[in-house]
Each structure stands twice: as C-alpha cells, then as structure tokens.
Design a protein around this motif. Sequence first.
Motif, mmCIF file in Angstrom:
data_model
loop_
_atom_site.group_PDB
_atom_site.id
_atom_site.type_symbol
_atom_site.label_atom_id
_atom_site.label_comp_id
_atom_site.label_asym_id
_atom_site.label_seq_id
_atom_site.Cartn_x
_atom_site.Cartn_y
_atom_site.Cartn_z
ATOM 1 N N ARG A 91 -3.730 6.323 -4.192
ATOM 2 C CA ARG A 91 -2.844 5.230 -3.792
ATOM 3 C C ARG A 91 -1.387 5.513 -4.147
ATOM 4 O O ARG A 91 -0.480 4.939 -3.543
ATOM 5 N N THR A 125 -0.050 7.250 -1.202
ATOM 6 C CA THR A 125 0.136 6.280 -0.121
ATOM 7 C C THR A 125 1.419 5.482 -0.315
ATOM 8 O O THR A 125 2.198 5.282 0.629
ATOM 9 N N LYS A 126 1.666 5.016 -1.538
ATOM 10 C CA LYS A 126 2.875 4.250 -1.817
ATOM 11 C C LYS A 126 4.127 5.103 -1.628
ATOM 12 O O LYS A 126 5.141 4.628 -1.112
ATOM 13 N N TYR A 127 4.038 6.342 -2.034
ATOM 14 C CA TYR A 127 5.192 7.226 -1.888
ATOM 15 C C TYR A 127 5.529 7.440 -0.409
ATOM 16 O O TYR A 127 6.690 7.387 0.000
ATOM 17 N N ARG A 128 4.504 7.629 0.393
ATOM 18 C CA ARG A 128 4.744 7.877 1.811
ATOM 19 C C ARG A 128 5.255 6.634 2.527
ATOM 20 O O ARG A 128 6.015 6.728 3.492
ATOM 21 N N SER A 129 4.844 5.452 2.049
ATOM 22 C CA SER A 129 5.266 4.229 2.726
ATOM 23 C C SER A 129 6.591 3.681 2.209
ATOM 24 O O SER A 129 7.283 2.965 2.930
ATOM 25 N N GLY A 130 6.939 4.013 0.970
ATOM 26 C CA GLY A 130 8.149 3.425 0.420
ATOM 27 C C GLY A 130 8.952 4.350 -0.459
ATOM 28 O O GLY A 130 9.841 3.912 -1.176
ATOM 29 N N SER A 131 8.635 5.623 -0.447
ATOM 30 C CA SER A 131 9.356 6.645 -1.196
ATOM 31 C C SER A 131 9.263 6.418 -2.704
ATOM 32 O O SER A 131 8.335 5.807 -3.198
ATOM 33 N N ARG A 176 8.847 2.742 -4.495
ATOM 34 C CA ARG A 176 7.524 2.143 -4.357
ATOM 35 C C ARG A 176 6.509 2.863 -5.238
ATOM 36 O O ARG A 176 5.617 2.234 -5.822
ATOM 37 N N GLU A 225 4.316 1.150 -8.332
ATOM 38 C CA GLU A 225 2.849 1.233 -8.397
ATOM 39 C C GLU A 225 2.393 1.826 -9.720
ATOM 40 O O GLU A 225 1.413 1.350 -10.326
#
Length: 648
Positions: free
Chosen positions: A511, A514-520, A523, A527
């Motif tokens: 996850r 995932t957070k990095y890809r969606s919000g750099s 984000r 998390e």
Amino acid sequence: MASAFAFELGAHRILTKMCGIALIISGIRFDLSSLLLDTTPPVTNSDQLEFTIADLAAALRRRGPDSLGTKKLLLHSSGSEIMSGVEEEFNNCFSAANGRTPCMHFFGATLQLRGVNPVVHPLIDSSKNVLVYNGEIFGGIEIASKENDGEVLMGLLGGCEGCVPNVVSRIKGPWAIIYWQESSRTLWFGRDAFGRRSLLVHWPTVEDSRFLLSSVSPVASNEHSSAENGTTKLGFWEELPCGIYSVSIDAPNGDGSLVGEVKKHEWTNAMLEELIKWERTSVEPKPKELHISRCETVRGQHDMNSLTSDIVPMPSKSGNIQASISVPAEAVLIALRESVLRRSSLHRIFQASMHVEKNLVPVAVLFSGGLDSMIIAALLHDCLDPSYEIDLLNVSFDGQSAPDRISAKAGVSELRRIAPLRKWKLVEINADSSNLTFETKRVLSLINPANTYMDLNIGIALWLAAGGDGWVYEENSKYNDENRQGVRYKSKARIVLVGSGADEQCAGYGRHRTKYRSGSWLRLHEEMKLDMQRIWKRNLGRDDRCIADTGKEARFPFLDEDVIRTLLGIPLWEVTNLDQPSGIGDKKILREVAELLGLHEAATLPKRAIQFGTRIARESNRKNFGSNRAANQASAGSVVIHKQLDTA
C-alpha cells in the motif's frame, strides 16, 4: 570487545521480568467523562459474562511464569490496607453495594531472566505503594549493574508526589505499568508510547461494573455468546491506547461510596513527543537532491570511521564492498546495532553460577530469512558473546515448500558464511493447519480484541514460531534431501527478537507503493505516519500477547527510540525509492544496511508477510472459505470472525 564486556557486566545484574500484569478494582464508581467513553450499553439477562479472578490468574499462569504474585488492597474512606492471600479469598471482596469493602487486586507473573536473587511482584514499599511493572528500561533512567529495573522504578515513583508522568516519560524501552500511590490515593497505569507491551482494559459498564487491566484476556472473557445464534461476541476488552492514566479515589458527600475520576496525562519528554508526532523534516525532494541520492557513491567515510570501528562491513564474494552505500545507511546501522546490543546484553538466565552454561541459548530470532530478520540475526551475532548459540525460529505450514522455509535455509547459509564460528541453529517448526484445534482456541483468546482471520493467521504463526518446538539438522545436511536426519529440539531462549516496525518505517508494504504512485512523496509519508501511529492497536499488542504466552519476551529492535529518531532524521527519498522494483527500492536504506553487513543475497529479497510466507493464509483460506479464490473475493484477510470456529 565492547559487546562482550557489556554482556558479562549484565550477568551480575539482578533481573526479573514480568510476562504479565493485571488489576481488578471492585466496589468503586468510576467517572469516565474526561475519556468520552460510552459506558452504558443495554443490559440483557441472557447476555451476562461469567468471569472470575481465578480466570484471570489462570490466563497469566499459562504463560509459564516462574512465579505469580498477588496482593489485595482494601480501600477505606480514611486509608487502605494491604493483604496477602490466596486467589480464592479475593473472591470474597466485590462491591460496596452489597456491604463488602472496595478493593484492588494486583497480579504479577514473573519471568526470571538473570541474576542470583529473585524479585517477586507485586512490589510494595514501606509507604504502602504497590507496583507491577512489565517492561525494560534500556535508557532514560540510570540502572546500575546490580540493580533491578522494577525496584529502581519503585524508588523513583515512591519519592515523588504527582510526578509519575515525568518519571515514566523518561523510560526508553517497552513497558506497561500499574502503580498505586498511597499518599495521593491515586492509581496510575499506562503503556509506552508505541504500545510494545500489551495492556488490555475493561472500562466499567452496567453489565460488569469492575475496572480491569490485564496483559492478556482470559478465555472466559472471550466466550461471551449471543443467545441468538451462538456466535462469539467480543468487545469486553479493548487495547488500552498508549499513554499515562490516573484514577484519583475519593469519597464524596452523600452515600460515602468511593468514586474514581479517570484522567489521561500528557507525555513530559519533548523528544518522545516528537517521535509520537512522527514528522519528517525532509519529505519531498527537489530534482537535484533526488539525482544526488541515486547517483552518489559512498561519501564522508572519514567522519564515520570512528563510529563504525566495531562494525566491519563484510566483503562480497569478490572481495569488494558494493560502492553505493550512503552515509544515512551507516547511521541506521549504528543505531540498529546499539538497539540489538541493549536487547541482548543484559538478559542472563537465572543461575547462581557465573560460568557460561554449555549449550545455553539466551536469545532467539523469529526468522523468515527475509531482509529484516537477517539484519537482526547478523547484528545479534555482533553483539552476543561468541560462546552462545543462536536459535533461528522458522515456522512453515507447507513443509519444505513454504517460501519462508526456503528463504530461511538460504539465509542461514549466508549467516554461516559471514560468521562461520558462530553456532547457528535453524529450528524448523512444521505445522499442519488441519490439526490446530487447541492452537486455534488458545490463539483466539490471545489476539482478542483483534478479531479477523488475518489476525488469527498471524497469531497462530507467531505463537508456534515463538514456542520454538521443531527440528534441527546438521549444518552439512543437504536441504533438498528429504531423507536428511534431524533431531527434535525445543528452544529454551527466553528472549525473542522480532522485526516489527521495519516495514512501517521504511515503506515495506504494497500500500505504500500505491500511495506513492497516487500522491507522490507526501501521500507516502502520511501513510507511513498512520502506520506508526496505529501500530500499537493493529500489531504490537496482539504480537506481544502471542509471544509472551510461550514463556518468551518479545523485543523489537526496529522500534527502539533511537532507531526511530535516526530514521526520521533521514530524508524520505534516502529511506525508500518506490520508483524502483520490489526488492530494490522498497526499504532501500535497510537493503544498504544489509550490504554493509555482507548480506548481499538478503539485500535483494522482496517483502513477504508472515501469513503468506509461512502459507498459513493459503491453508486457512481453503479451510474457512473453500478456496484461495473464494477467500480473495471475500477479502478474507479483513473478514471478522463472526462464526464460532470448530475448536471442540
């Protein structure tokens, strides 16, 4: 060698450690308004809970303590009276409403780890103060070589009025505490800021007006069944949120009954407050900073040589150390080494003689052969006297085919390469998921109030691994030879090092990517912060209870205060690089630490959770959902265990 000196110095120290503490308060009305708790659930006669003091004592005894001490404190309007007695006698004291004296029952289950004189809890001083303390003081409060942690803490607490938060805020290390201060008629309780020691609470309700604290929930408090369909109804216990609490006992005007006002107190240690906030100063890199991080080779070695003189990076097979290790990685290595040293150098098993026992194994590692457990094992070798063996505890639910068994075998081979003179014991613990009736019932009690299939799977794996009951094979045995001969072996180590906290702090979970890809970067940071601030509730209480139930004490090197502070002081892009594939960019800084230790194969291993690496999740899915596919469709890991499992 510095580490060997520290170990031998610790051998003279008198130490008893608690494997469980508990408290029951009866006959007092509690004011919980400041905590904003809902304490008035509906009362139904068919839904009463039968739970006695004997049940609580039994839950602590099953942890295998060397002793279980109990004390009863009778509370009067003008003072208190301390009594010693058997647990059956304690049942005679319940509530003021039926004419019996309000009272407190203290329990302390003692695990003797080192020293020549046992110290039995609860501790009571001349002022009638009472202490049960389940924890380690690794720093913050000075403990002389021949002193006991609990006794020193008792002296500090007894010498202050209202300064309990100041004292416990200084402690570096895991702890849970219950302390009665007679002079102020105040009960203090709490757990450390990261929740590394379990402490459950039952706030008084109309169904059960008692106030209870306990390291573990008794089986009876988990068998609260609904009249409708026989399903298990949890909710009696909850994880006590990290912090320091007090209950001031007073007798108001009117009926003269005692009332306890509950308050939560602030930490008084500024450094601890910063760690709890978990704020990193450097989260989002500028393009130039990111470029430097990815391209720069080893730098500043002359500044680090004096600090790393005892940490000799092991050469690769070609004789060269890889040239991409950063100075931050060296700082993390230093902090981790000191953390492991603190958790392995002062733990001698209780014995009168000072000589090294033959075949004594004082410390074990929960060992998957993955990155985190390999780092811990290598550092333990560096810190522990060379005369001692090290047990590597590995559990599998699929024989020799489970991923964690395969990586463990490869890992012990790599450890033997970098430390050929150390006696490493890979303890292979084989479990059959179709024959875990007793284990399932017991672990269901241990994980409470956690209640999902994922919690149960992790709990069973941890419980079996910490138990250390398996097989050991000769070092020259061929791992692919199914006919190899082994010997039955049960680890007697009372200290178990665990890798908890590494993934949360170094972005090891899927996850996080995932957070990095969606919000750099921002984000990702949020998390990771969320993970660290809820680790007490999601992980550590559960894990501590499961491991302690086997008579072992769990210690978490990655959750040392200085390690956390070191990692927070490093720019996030130096800690992880999630633009790179799994096994390379995730937990980047720990991979660099592994390289410094000569663990080149381990440095490239991908993250694998214990429930998947041991294959208990696969077997559990087949048993409870029919197939892995059906379990995945139902998101089995997060499914709450509503049905009564077959534990007959």
